[in-house]
Motif scaffolding. Structure first.
Motif, PDB file in Angstrom:
ATOM      1  N   GLN A   1      -2.579  82.885   3.930  1.00 44.27           N
ATOM      2  CA  GLN A   1      -1.944  82.390   5.139  1.00 44.27           C
ATOM      3  C   GLN A   1      -1.875  83.442   6.240  1.00 44.27           C
ATOM      4  OE1 GLN A   1       1.835  80.697   4.281  1.00 44.27           O
ATOM      5  NE2 GLN A   1       1.021  79.151   2.893  1.00 44.27           N
ATOM      6  N   ALA A   2      -2.150  84.704   5.953  1.00 47.14           N
ATOM      7  CA  ALA A   2      -2.049  85.729   6.987  1.00 47.14           C
ATOM      8  C   ALA A   2      -3.198  85.590   7.957  1.00 47.14           C
ATOM      9  CB  ALA A   2      -2.078  87.112   6.345  1.00 47.14           C
ATOM     10  N   PRO A   3      -2.955  85.251   9.233  1.00 45.99           N
ATOM     11  CA  PRO A   3      -4.034  85.034  10.179  1.00 45.99           C
ATOM     12  C   PRO A   3      -4.555  86.346  10.744  1.00 45.99           C
ATOM     13  CG  PRO A   3      -1.943  84.644  11.241  1.00 45.99           C
ATOM     14  CD  PRO A   3      -1.633  84.964   9.814  1.00 45.99           C
TER      15      PRO A   3
ATOM     16  N   GLY B   1     -16.292  76.493  11.117  1.00 41.74           N
ATOM     17  CA  GLY B   1     -16.495  77.522  12.119  1.00 41.74           C
ATOM     18  C   GLY B   1     -15.733  77.302  13.402  1.00 41.74           C
ATOM     19  N   ASP B   2     -14.927  76.239  13.481  1.00 42.71           N
ATOM     20  CA  ASP B   2     -14.133  75.978  14.683  1.00 42.71           C
ATOM     21  C   ASP B   2     -12.870  76.830  14.657  1.00 42.71           C
ATOM     22  OD1 ASP B   2     -15.906  74.067  15.605  1.00 42.71           O
ATOM     23  OD2 ASP B   2     -14.942  72.473  14.451  1.00 42.71           O
ATOM     24  N   ARG B   3     -12.546  77.406  15.811  1.00 45.72           N
ATOM     25  CA  ARG B   3     -11.350  78.236  15.921  1.00 45.72           C
ATOM     26  C   ARG B   3     -10.180  77.405  16.430  1.00 45.72           C
ATOM     27  NH1 ARG B   3     -11.311  83.067  19.343  1.00 45.72           N
ATOM     28  NH2 ARG B   3     -12.533  81.817  20.800  1.00 45.72           N
ATOM     29  N   PHE B   4      -9.011  77.698  15.904  1.00 51.69           N
ATOM     30  CA  PHE B   4      -7.786  77.130  16.437  1.00 51.69           C
ATOM     31  C   PHE B   4      -6.719  78.210  16.386  1.00 51.69           C
ATOM     32  CE2 PHE B   4      -7.560  76.477  11.926  1.00 51.69           C
ATOM     33  CZ  PHE B   4      -6.228  76.617  11.590  1.00 51.69           C
ATOM     34  N   GLU B   5      -5.663  78.001  17.120  1.00 48.47           N
ATOM     35  CA  GLU B   5      -4.642  79.040  17.254  1.00 48.47           C
ATOM     36  C   GLU B   5      -3.262  78.430  17.096  1.00 48.47           C
ATOM     37  OE1 GLU B   5      -5.405  81.191  20.851  1.00 48.47           O
ATOM     38  OE2 GLU B   5      -7.562  81.110  20.514  1.00 48.47           O
ATOM     39  N   LEU B   6      -2.406  79.180  16.423  1.00 48.60           N
ATOM     40  CA  LEU B   6      -1.030  78.768  16.169  1.00 48.60           C
ATOM     41  C   LEU B   6      -0.078  79.687  16.921  1.00 48.60           C
ATOM     42  CD1 LEU B   6      -0.786  77.872  12.375  1.00 48.60           C
ATOM     43  CD2 LEU B   6      -0.212  76.387  14.286  1.00 48.60           C
ATOM     44  N   ALA B   7       0.993  79.112  17.437  1.00 49.23           N
ATOM     45  CA  ALA B   7       2.032  79.888  18.099  1.00 49.23           C
ATOM     46  C   ALA B   7       3.388  79.404  17.604  1.00 49.23           C
ATOM     47  CB  ALA B   7       1.953  79.740  19.617  1.00 49.23           C
ATOM     48  N   GLY B   8       4.323  80.317  17.487  1.00 45.02           N
ATOM     49  CA  GLY B   8       5.666  80.021  17.027  1.00 45.02           C
ATOM     50  C   GLY B   8       6.358  81.314  16.654  1.00 45.02           C
ATOM     51  N   ARG B   9       7.628  81.236  16.372  1.00 43.19           N
ATOM     52  CA  ARG B   9       8.375  82.471  16.103  1.00 43.19           C
ATOM     53  C   ARG B   9       7.884  83.154  14.840  1.00 43.19           C
ATOM     54  NH1 ARG B   9      14.656  81.131  16.956  1.00 43.19           N
ATOM     55  NH2 ARG B   9      14.771  83.348  16.418  1.00 43.19           N
ATOM     56  N   ASP B  10       7.718  82.435  13.752  1.00 37.96           N
ATOM     57  CA  ASP B  10       7.236  83.049  12.528  1.00 37.96           C
ATOM     58  C   ASP B  10       5.767  83.400  12.607  1.00 37.96           C
ATOM     59  OD1 ASP B  10       6.583  80.417  12.704  1.00 37.96           O
ATOM     60  OD2 ASP B  10       6.845  79.976  10.585  1.00 37.96           O
ATOM     61  N   VAL B  11       4.993  82.601  13.337  1.00 39.81           N
ATOM     62  CA  VAL B  11       3.569  82.889  13.490  1.00 39.81           C
ATOM     63  C   VAL B  11       3.363  84.158  14.299  1.00 39.81           C
ATOM     64  CG1 VAL B  11       1.408  82.029  14.450  1.00 39.81           C
ATOM     65  CG2 VAL B  11       2.921  80.487  13.238  1.00 39.81           C
ATOM     66  N   ALA B  12       4.209  84.385  15.315  1.00 41.73           N
ATOM     67  CA  ALA B  12       4.103  85.616  16.105  1.00 41.73           C
ATOM     68  C   ALA B  12       4.361  86.839  15.234  1.00 41.73           C
ATOM     69  CB  ALA B  12       5.094  85.572  17.267  1.00 41.73           C
TER      70      ALA B  12
ATOM     71  N   ALA C   1      -1.730  83.262  17.048  1.00 42.86           N
ATOM     72  CA  ALA C   1      -2.469  83.778  15.906  1.00 42.86           C
ATOM     73  C   ALA C   1      -3.703  82.918  15.700  1.00 42.86           C
ATOM     74  CB  ALA C   1      -1.607  83.757  14.650  1.00 42.86           C
ATOM     75  N   GLU C   2      -4.819  83.562  15.453  1.00 41.61           N
ATOM     76  CA  GLU C   2      -6.098  82.869  15.383  1.00 41.61           C
ATOM     77  C   GLU C   2      -6.458  82.526  13.942  1.00 41.61           C
ATOM     78  OE1 GLU C   2     -10.809  83.875  16.093  1.00 41.61           O
ATOM     79  OE2 GLU C   2      -9.278  85.066  17.103  1.00 41.61           O
ATOM     80  N   PHE C   3      -6.951  81.294  13.768  1.00 41.52           N
ATOM     81  CA  PHE C   3      -7.464  80.838  12.486  1.00 41.52           C
ATOM     82  C   PHE C   3      -8.878  80.316  12.689  1.00 41.52           C
ATOM     83  CE2 PHE C   3      -2.957  80.756  11.855  1.00 41.52           C
ATOM     84  CZ  PHE C   3      -2.750  80.982  10.507  1.00 41.52           C
ATOM     85  N   GLU C   4      -9.554  80.085  11.596  1.00 39.01           N
ATOM     86  CA  GLU C   4     -10.899  79.514  11.644  1.00 39.01           C
ATOM     87  C   GLU C   4     -11.083  78.614  10.435  1.00 39.01           C
ATOM     88  OE1 GLU C   4     -15.329  81.298  11.214  1.00 39.01           O
ATOM     89  OE2 GLU C   4     -14.197  82.073  12.929  1.00 39.01           O
TER      90      GLU C   4
END
Length: 630
Positions: free
Chosen positions: A624-626, A600-611, A593-596
């Motif tokens: 919190q909804a990406p 302006g820098d992008r980062f991404e989260l992965a995990g069971r709840d994040v998916a 899931a993508e955040f910003e």
């Protein structure tokens, strides 16, 4: 009304005269204090400069190593409890920091101890400059040195460069004691020798390699200064040097023994000596010519890219036997000796803008140098030796980073500052228009009378270049301070946005997580519930293994799939490596899931709840909804 205005006009010159007299009296008292008590004067002056820098700038860490080590000592973020094992810093300092963080956890002890070391070192340098006699020129040259060099240390806190600065200050006190003894045989040199040895020992505790390197590049200056000496003075110097060497060696032996008694740390240190050649030194390359080397240990191109990008948590894939076999199966050090590789090392140093102000100010410091054969020889030999050592490091180990070459290349400026003249004859002639024309058209130098302007023109040019360097240094550090302050706020906002809990683990992999933007004077209280596993050199340490054991993560990348409470935090450039790793070794895929952030820098989260959030099934809130990653 006119009479009142006339009276005020008549009294204005008198007020100006009284103000000038008060300022002159204050300056005279200031200078008498400097001549009477140079040590206290140095401490107070540097304290004032530090206060000014702290008000103007917002210091941050130069690299990510220091915030990680600070987290270890504080027991926050990357550590579950305060720990004394800082790996590169002596365990004696680690034990002291552990005690302080346990007693007062809200204080930023790690950053404070590095800042205090810089303060003592710069105070010792100022004392070495004015010990032979205070003068306005020497004080002005030190202010210039602080503006172009000292401010870089203060605004970019780093333990390796701080250790080098402390070692330089200790050596200067050692040299000052020798020179004072030569000029006045009755003078006492015990206090100066003791403070010099203490700073050298402190430097060895912070980073032993920095202290040894500084002593090595200072060897010509020491040799030129102590030769020839009276027998009694030489015996005192030898005794102080022997005492310092014994203390440094004793602390180093204790440090090694402390780590070796723990099997986990002993295994990590053995593995770490091999690991550095893959990512820190950057010896290996995956090419069609070298692919067979990695095939022999079952590595794909992605596996090599991961360890080159500092991931080696999987003890089976990245075992010590596999690493040694890769290194032994190909002549990596010999094949990297190419002109392109050496040019990259030189280019990185030339393009480092933090060095430019020092190079611009160097002509002024050299011109103010006391022109003796000893000083010229000392400066020339030291400069040649520094270049030779840096070239050797680049050839046999790796291109030296800024925390290594900046203290080394600015050390000749420290020597020039210590041996500067008390006063110089500034040209009385103003900068003439003819001199400008001479610079534009050098042919005019050969006209009659034009050569008379050569000396004042060059001196004015040197002054202008030094002023330009000072302005450049101040502007660069101000811009960096603002940039890092914005990154710091963005980091804290990101932590608040992802709402970490005490039962969650975040695996930080990639360049996004700006731990280096954290202020050395901030505690980690905001990160007390933010548990981190850092994909960098701390992997495979007992500290990180304890975090993995608590959250049940044997492989931190796969744990983002299997464990409900483990999340993977990456940047867009690192995400494909993680996806390919999971497909190759576990035949599974992971969704990000993508955040910003506010920068302006992008980062991404992965995990069971994040998916689940990425598929839009269970958003907890708008905040919190990406966004869905395409």
């Amino acid at each position: 009304m006119q009479a009142s205005f006339k009276t005020q006009t008549e009294h204005a010159p008198r007020r100006m005269k009284r103000l000038r007299a008060s300022v002159a009296l204050l300056v005279a008292g200031f200078e008498r204090f400097a001549r009477r008590a140079p040590a206290r004067f140095s401490l107070l002056t540097v304290a004032g400069l530090f206060a000014l820098a702290l008000v103007t700038l917002s210091p941050s860490y130069d690299t990510k190593d220091d915030p990680w080590m600070a987290m270890f000592a504080a027991g926050k973020g990357a550590s579950l409890a305060p720990d004394e094992h800082l790996v590169f810093t002596n365990v004696v300092i680690g034990l002291a920091l552990k005690f302080l963080y346990t007693a007062l956890p809200a204080v930023a002890w790690y950053g404070l101890y590095l800042a205090a070391t810089q303060y003592l070192a710069l105070s010792a340098i100022l004392y070495a400059v004015i010990a032979s006699g205070y003068s306005r020129l020497r004080l002005a040259l030190f202010a210039l040195f602080f503006a172009i060099v000292g401010i870089v240390y203060f605004n970019n806190v780093q333990y390796t460069s701080t250790a080098a600065l402390a070692a330089q200050a200790g050596l200067l006190l050692w040299l000052v004691s020798v020179e004072g003894r030569q000029s006045n045989p009755r003078s006492s040199m015990i206090a100066q020798l003791a403070c010099g040895v203490a700073l050298l020992v402190l430097a060895s505790l912070i980073r032993l390699e920095s202290m040894i390197g500084t002593v090595l590049i200072a060897a010509p200056a020491v040799a030129v200064t102590i030769w020839p000496l009276r027998k009694g003075t030489l015996m005192r110097l030898m005794a102080s040097a022997a005492l310092g060497a014994v203390v440094v060696l004793g602390f180093a032996v204790y440090h090694d023994a402390y780590y070796n008694r723990d099997p986990g740390w002993r295994e990590f240190l053995r593995f770490n000596k091999t690991r550095v050649k893959f990512n820190d030194y950057g010896w290996t390359r995956y090419t069609p010519e070298t692919a067979h080397v990695f095939d022999a240990v079952g590595w794909s191109e992605n596996d090599h890219a991961l360890i080159a990008d500092w991931f080696f948590d999987n003890a089976q894939v990245y075992s010590e036997a596999h690493l040694e076999r890769v290194l032994e199966s190909y002549p990596w050090p010999q094949r990297r000796q190419t002109p392109a590789h050496h040019w990259r090392s030189v280019r990185d140093m030339l393009l480092d803008k933090s060095l430019w102000p020092s190079m611009l100010a160097a002509p002024l410091l050299i011109w103010c140098l006391a022109r003796t054969q000893r000083n010229v020889l000392m400066l020339a030999v030291t400069s040649v030796l520094i270049v030779a050592i840096l070239c050797g490091v680049a050839i046999f180990l790796k291109p030296p980073p800024g925390r290594v070459y900046f203290p080394a290349l600015t050390f000749p400026l420290v020597l020039a500052l210590m041996n500067s003249r008390a006063s110089v004859d500034w040209p009385r002639r103003r900068f003439p228009a003819l001199a400008v024309r001479c610079f534009i058209t050098p042919v005019t130098w050969f006209r009659p009378g034009a050569r008379v302007l050569l000396h004042p023109t060059l001196i004015h040019a040197v002054l202008i270049v030094a002023v330009v360097g000072t302005v450049m240094a101040a502007n660069r550090q101000l811009r960096r301070s603002r940039t890092m302050q914005a990154a710091r706020h963005a980091f804290y906002e990101t932590v608040a946005r992802i709402a970490p809990q005490d039962d969650q683990l975040y695996v930080a992999f990639g360049k996004y997580c700006r731990y280096d933007a954290l202020s050395p004077f901030d505690s980690f209280e905001k990160l007390k519930n933010f548990h981190l596993f850092i994909v960098a050199w701390p992997q495979r340490t007992p500290i990180c293994e304890a975090i993995k054991q608590r959250f049940g993560a044997s492989d931190v990348l796969r744990a983002a799939l299997d464990c409900q409470n483990v999340r993977l935090l990456v940047d867009p450039s690192t995400r494909p490596l993680c996806e390919q790793y999971l497909r190759e070794h576990y035949r599974q895929s992971i969704q990000f899931a993508e955040f910003e952030d506010r920068c302006g820098d992008r980062f991404e989260l992965a995990g069971r709840d994040v998916a689940l959030l990425a598929r839009g099934k269970a958003p907890t809130s708008k905040e919190q909804a990406p966004k869905r990653y395409r």
